[in-house]
Write a protein that holds these residues in place. Structure first.
Motif, PDB file in Angstrom:
ATOM      1  N   ARG A 230       0.960  -1.239   0.146  1.00 24.86           N
ATOM      2  CA  ARG A 230      -0.040   0.002  -0.134  1.00 24.86           C
ATOM      3  C   ARG A 230       0.893   1.098  -0.115  1.00 24.86           C
ATOM      4  O   ARG A 230       1.798   1.310   1.035  1.00 24.86           O
ATOM      5  N   LEU A 231       0.724   1.918  -1.077  1.00 24.93           N
ATOM      6  CA  LEU A 231       1.534   3.439  -1.126  1.00 24.93           C
ATOM      7  C   LEU A 231       0.646   4.327  -1.544  1.00 24.93           C
ATOM      8  O   LEU A 231       0.274   4.565  -2.870  1.00 24.93           O
ATOM      9  N   ASP A 232       0.385   5.255  -0.516  1.00 23.67           N
ATOM     10  CA  ASP A 232      -0.325   6.426  -0.912  1.00 23.67           C
ATOM     11  C   ASP A 232      -1.862   5.862  -1.258  1.00 23.67           C
ATOM     12  O   ASP A 232      -2.533   5.133  -0.596  1.00 23.67           O
ATOM     13  N   ARG A 233      -2.396   6.175  -2.406  1.00 20.13           N
ATOM     14  CA  ARG A 233      -3.634   5.895  -2.887  1.00 20.13           C
ATOM     15  C   ARG A 233      -3.220   4.449  -3.978  1.00 20.13           C
ATOM     16  O   ARG A 233      -4.172   4.228  -4.471  1.00 20.13           O
ATOM     17  N   ALA A 234      -1.917   4.118  -4.227  1.00 20.21           N
ATOM     18  CA  ALA A 234      -1.754   2.987  -4.868  1.00 20.21           C
ATOM     19  C   ALA A 234      -1.783   1.912  -4.155  1.00 20.21           C
ATOM     20  O   ALA A 234      -1.161   1.731  -2.888  1.00 20.21           O
ATOM     21  N   ALA A 235      -2.180   0.605  -4.792  1.00 19.83           N
ATOM     22  CA  ALA A 235      -2.297  -0.755  -4.154  1.00 19.83           C
ATOM     23  C   ALA A 235      -1.675  -1.695  -4.873  1.00 19.83           C
ATOM     24  O   ALA A 235      -2.121  -1.688  -6.125  1.00 19.83           O
ATOM     25  N   LEU A 236      -1.188  -2.799  -4.515  1.00 21.90           N
ATOM     26  CA  LEU A 236      -0.567  -3.817  -5.264  1.00 21.90           C
ATOM     27  C   LEU A 236      -0.464  -5.009  -4.491  1.00 21.90           C
ATOM     28  O   LEU A 236       0.322  -5.223  -3.628  1.00 21.90           O
ATOM     29  N   ASN A 237      -1.073  -6.184  -5.107  1.00 18.87           N
ATOM     30  CA  ASN A 237      -1.111  -7.540  -4.434  1.00 18.87           C
ATOM     31  C   ASN A 237      -0.680  -8.483  -5.457  1.00 18.87           C
ATOM     32  O   ASN A 237      -1.007  -8.459  -6.595  1.00 18.87           O
ATOM     33  N   ALA A 238       0.499  -9.276  -5.101  1.00 19.03           N
ATOM     34  CA  ALA A 238       1.174  -9.842  -6.103  1.00 19.03           C
ATOM     35  C   ALA A 238       1.282 -11.281  -5.521  1.00 19.03           C
ATOM     36  O   ALA A 238       1.545 -11.337  -4.288  1.00 19.03           O
ATOM     37  N   GLU A 239       1.656 -12.212  -6.429  1.00 17.89           N
ATOM     38  CA  GLU A 239       1.980 -13.553  -5.957  1.00 17.89           C
ATOM     39  C   GLU A 239       3.279 -13.974  -6.892  1.00 17.89           C
ATOM     40  O   GLU A 239       3.142 -13.880  -8.238  1.00 17.89           O
ATOM     41  N   SER A 240       4.243 -14.524  -6.391  1.00 24.34           N
ATOM     42  CA  SER A 240       5.649 -15.020  -7.206  1.00 24.34           C
ATOM     43  C   SER A 240       5.888 -16.458  -6.870  1.00 24.34           C
ATOM     44  O   SER A 240       5.931 -16.790  -5.574  1.00 24.34           O
ATOM     45  N   LEU A 241       6.179 -16.990  -7.792  1.00 22.87           N
ATOM     46  CA  LEU A 241       6.799 -18.506  -7.643  1.00 22.87           C
ATOM     47  C   LEU A 241       8.358 -18.319  -7.572  1.00 22.87           C
ATOM     48  O   LEU A 241       8.763 -17.971  -8.414  1.00 22.87           O
ATOM     49  N   ILE A 242       8.691 -18.972  -6.617  1.00 18.46           N
ATOM     50  CA  ILE A 242      10.254 -19.234  -6.385  1.00 18.46           C
ATOM     51  C   ILE A 242      10.950 -20.583  -6.326  1.00 18.46           C
ATOM     52  O   ILE A 242       9.918 -21.223  -5.686  1.00 18.46           O
ATOM     53  N   GLU A 243      11.754 -20.846  -7.138  1.00 22.16           N
ATOM     54  CA  GLU A 243      12.110 -22.124  -7.263  1.00 22.16           C
ATOM     55  C   GLU A 243      13.403 -22.108  -6.405  1.00 22.16           C
ATOM     56  O   GLU A 243      14.443 -21.274  -6.586  1.00 22.16           O
ATOM     57  N   ARG A 244      13.738 -23.232  -5.274  1.00 24.09           N
ATOM     58  CA  ARG A 244      15.029 -23.048  -4.577  1.00 24.09           C
ATOM     59  C   ARG A 244      15.694 -24.470  -4.982  1.00 24.09           C
ATOM     60  O   ARG A 244      15.154 -25.346  -4.964  1.00 24.09           O
ATOM     61  N   THR A 245      16.932 -24.306  -5.633  1.00 24.23           N
ATOM     62  CA  THR A 245      17.623 -25.504  -6.030  1.00 24.23           C
ATOM     63  C   THR A 245      18.718 -25.551  -5.211  1.00 24.23           C
ATOM     64  O   THR A 245      19.267 -24.922  -4.344  1.00 24.23           O
ATOM     65  N   PRO A 246      19.162 -27.087  -4.972  1.00 28.90           N
ATOM     66  CA  PRO A 246      20.148 -27.220  -3.956  1.00 28.90           C
ATOM     67  C   PRO A 246      21.511 -26.483  -4.310  1.00 28.90           C
ATOM     68  O   PRO A 246      21.903 -26.239  -5.308  1.00 28.90           O
ATOM     69  N   VAL A 247      22.086 -25.929  -3.154  1.00 29.50           N
ATOM     70  CA  VAL A 247      23.225 -25.054  -3.185  1.00 29.50           C
ATOM     71  C   VAL A 247      24.338 -25.878  -3.934  1.00 29.50           C
ATOM     72  O   VAL A 247      25.336 -25.425  -4.618  1.00 29.50           O
ATOM     73  N   VAL A 248      24.458 -27.170  -3.524  1.00 31.72           N
ATOM     74  CA  VAL A 248      25.695 -27.864  -4.257  1.00 31.72           C
ATOM     75  C   VAL A 248      25.740 -28.168  -5.803  1.00 31.72           C
ATOM     76  O   VAL A 248      26.425 -28.370  -6.443  1.00 31.72           O
ATOM     77  N   SER A 249      24.365 -27.818  -6.275  1.00 34.22           N
ATOM     78  CA  SER A 249      24.334 -27.951  -7.943  1.00 34.22           C
ATOM     79  C   SER A 249      24.761 -26.718  -8.371  1.00 34.22           C
ATOM     80  O   SER A 249      24.999 -25.717  -7.950  1.00 34.22           O
ATOM     81  N   VAL A 250      25.046 -26.632  -9.656  1.00 34.04           N
ATOM     82  CA  VAL A 250      25.396 -25.670 -10.629  1.00 34.04           C
ATOM     83  C   VAL A 250      24.110 -24.673 -10.726  1.00 34.04           C
ATOM     84  O   VAL A 250      22.968 -25.091 -10.950  1.00 34.04           O
ATOM     85  N   GLY A 251      24.809 -23.444 -10.250  1.00 31.51           N
ATOM     86  CA  GLY A 251      23.566 -22.430 -10.285  1.00 31.51           C
ATOM     87  C   GLY A 251      22.594 -22.676  -9.132  1.00 31.51           C
ATOM     88  O   GLY A 251      21.439 -22.116  -9.031  1.00 31.51           O
ATOM     89  N   GLY A 252      22.893 -23.105  -7.877  1.00 34.45           N
ATOM     90  CA  GLY A 252      22.153 -23.179  -6.830  1.00 34.45           C
ATOM     91  C   GLY A 252      21.787 -22.031  -6.236  1.00 34.45           C
ATOM     92  O   GLY A 252      22.489 -21.137  -6.112  1.00 34.45           O
ATOM     93  N   GLY A 253      20.617 -22.022  -5.663  1.00 34.34           N
ATOM     94  CA  GLY A 253      20.081 -20.924  -4.828  1.00 34.34           C
ATOM     95  C   GLY A 253      18.512 -20.762  -5.065  1.00 34.34           C
ATOM     96  O   GLY A 253      17.876 -21.639  -5.132  1.00 34.34           O
ATOM     97  N   THR A 254      18.045 -19.346  -5.472  1.00 32.58           N
ATOM     98  CA  THR A 254      16.754 -19.349  -5.715  1.00 32.58           C
ATOM     99  C   THR A 254      16.572 -18.578  -7.101  1.00 32.58           C
ATOM    100  O   THR A 254      17.385 -17.793  -7.471  1.00 32.58           O
ATOM    101  N   LYS A 255      15.632 -18.673  -7.646  1.00 40.55           N
ATOM    102  CA  LYS A 255      14.884 -18.099  -8.870  1.00 40.55           C
ATOM    103  C   LYS A 255      13.578 -17.621  -9.074  1.00 40.55           C
ATOM    104  O   LYS A 255      13.089 -18.603  -8.668  1.00 40.55           O
ATOM    105  N   VAL A 256      13.128 -16.508  -9.371  1.00 39.16           N
ATOM    106  CA  VAL A 256      11.638 -16.232  -9.132  1.00 39.16           C
ATOM    107  C   VAL A 256      11.380 -16.737 -10.786  1.00 39.16           C
ATOM    108  O   VAL A 256      11.838 -16.294 -11.877  1.00 39.16           O
ATOM    109  N   ILE A 257      10.325 -17.455 -10.773  1.00 37.06           N
ATOM    110  CA  ILE A 257       9.898 -18.328 -12.051  1.00 37.06           C
ATOM    111  C   ILE A 257       8.981 -17.267 -12.908  1.00 37.06           C
ATOM    112  O   ILE A 257       8.976 -16.805 -13.820  1.00 37.06           O
ATOM    113  N   TRP A 258       7.758 -16.700 -11.927  1.00 35.93           N
ATOM    114  CA  TRP A 258       6.864 -15.716 -12.548  1.00 35.93           C
ATOM    115  C   TRP A 258       6.321 -14.798 -11.133  1.00 35.93           C
ATOM    116  O   TRP A 258       6.263 -15.394 -10.195  1.00 35.93           O
TER     117      TRP A 258
END
Length: 360
Positions: free
Chosen positions: A328-356
């Motif tokens: 909520r920002l002044d008269r603006a409002a934003l409701n959002a849903e985001s899908l995050i994938e968490r991959t094992p740290v030991v794998s290549v590129g491990g960590g988190t990534k926003v899918i949508w």
């Protein structure tokens, strides 16, 4: 006798009327210019507010990714008593946002949200792979419908809908070149492909599900839960009852297992054949004090050392999360849903990534 009016007096009256009309026209033009300027200023303010809400959302996703990444470092299981499951109460951000204040203006900036384990919901994409329905997953979904007091026959219809919307890559056949999408080559015995309804000997497979019926026109790919309204028999009321238990996740190399530490009792009962809803509620109440840290612990508690559950249908750790943000920002409002994938740290590129990210 008619009184004679001199011509100069008639001209004076016309001049007064003309002056009044010109004054009215000028005032209208000036008022219109002021109004257009006010609209442009308000439009620029709205764009600035919208851009600021985007940056706040980005910061919220960075914070959620950091929490999930840290949890992946330190924990071998995922449960509802961990830090990521703590909701963020409505927090004021006024002092963190630079903005020119108008004297007497009431400026509000707040952020709230929470993280939901996406694998605490049933992934509809599990019902079929490469246009072939998964028999075990159809049974699990049917038991979920039965626990929700819905028609269990809807499970097969939904599985047909999911399978029809999937795209199957057709490998090129060097012996039979032709456009992709036609019937693939037969096996050496001339019978149907083993993925079909017949086995290599040509006899009918007694355990196979009915084949996916053909669809007229272009099939609809399942992208979100609301797409189930295209399935015959799924009404808005049924969808509203199902929505808290369903999700659509990209399937990569197999089915997405349910996390037994976070699923509701209805899904836990559907996961274990023969488990009643009351038994599932007892297990859900027990895990609040002691989550299952290993798959063998849940196997022993759920089946009492009896049957063995399919290993790919359930797990005690999650790799998919939904971040729900409310800004909520002044008269603006934003409701959002985001899908995050968490991959094992030991794998290549491990960590988190926003899918949508989906906004409303």
């Amino acid at each position: 006798m008619r009184r004679h009016v001199p011509p100069y007096r008639r001209q004076r009256g016309v001049a007064v009327v003309t002056a009044l009309l010109l004054t009215t026209l000028a005032i209208s033009i000036v008022a219109s210019l002021f109004w257009q300027q006010q609209v442009q200023v308000r439009s620029m303010e709205n764009q600035r507010l919208h851009l600021q809400t985007k940056w706040i959302l980005r910061g919220a996703l960075d914070w959620a990714s950091l929490v999930l990444r840290q949890d992946g470092y330190t924990s071998q299981y995922t449960s509802l008593d961990q830090v990521w499951a703590t909701p963020l109460a409505e927090t004021r951000l006024d002092q963190y946002i630079e903005r020119e204040r108008v004297e007497g203006e009431n400026f509000d900036a707040t952020l709230s949200g929470n993280i939901v384990d996406a694998t605490s919901r049933y992934n509809l994409a599990n019902l079929a792979k490469d246009r072939v329905k998964d028999e075990e997953q159809v049974r699990i979904f049917g038991r979920l419908l039965d626990n929700l007091r819905l028609d269990a026959r809807l499970a097969n219809r939904v599985a047909d809908f999911v399978a029809q919307g999937q795209q199957v890559p057709v490998p090129p056949d060097p012996n039979n070149p032709g456009p992709q999408g036609q019937q693939g080559p037969q096996n050496p015995q001339g019978t149907q492909n083993p993925q079909g309804t017949q086995n290599p000997q040509g006899t009918q497979n007694p355990t196979a599900l009915p084949p996916v019926p053909p669809v007229n026109g272009v099939p609809i790919a399942l992208l979100q839960v609301d797409d189930l309204l295209a399935v015959p028999g799924i009404t808005p009321q049924i969808l509203a009852q199902l929505r808290p238990f369903l999700v659509v996740l990209p399937v990569r190399g197999g089915v997405t297992p349910l996390n037994v530490n976070t699923v509701p009792a209805e899904l836990l009962s559907a996961l274990v054949p023969g488990m009643s809803l009351s038994q599932a509620n007892s297990l859900v109440a027990r895990r609040k004090t002691a989550a299952w840290r290993d798959k063998q612990y849940f196997q022993n508690d759920a089946t009492q050392g009896g049957q063995t559950l399919p290993a790919d249908t359930w797990d005690v750790k999650s790799n998919w999360f939904i971040v729900q943000s409310r800004i909520r920002l002044d008269r603006a409002a934003l409701n959002a849903e985001s899908l995050i994938e968490r991959t094992p740290v030991v794998s290549v590129g491990g960590g988190t990534k926003v899918i949508w990210t989906r906004q409303n």
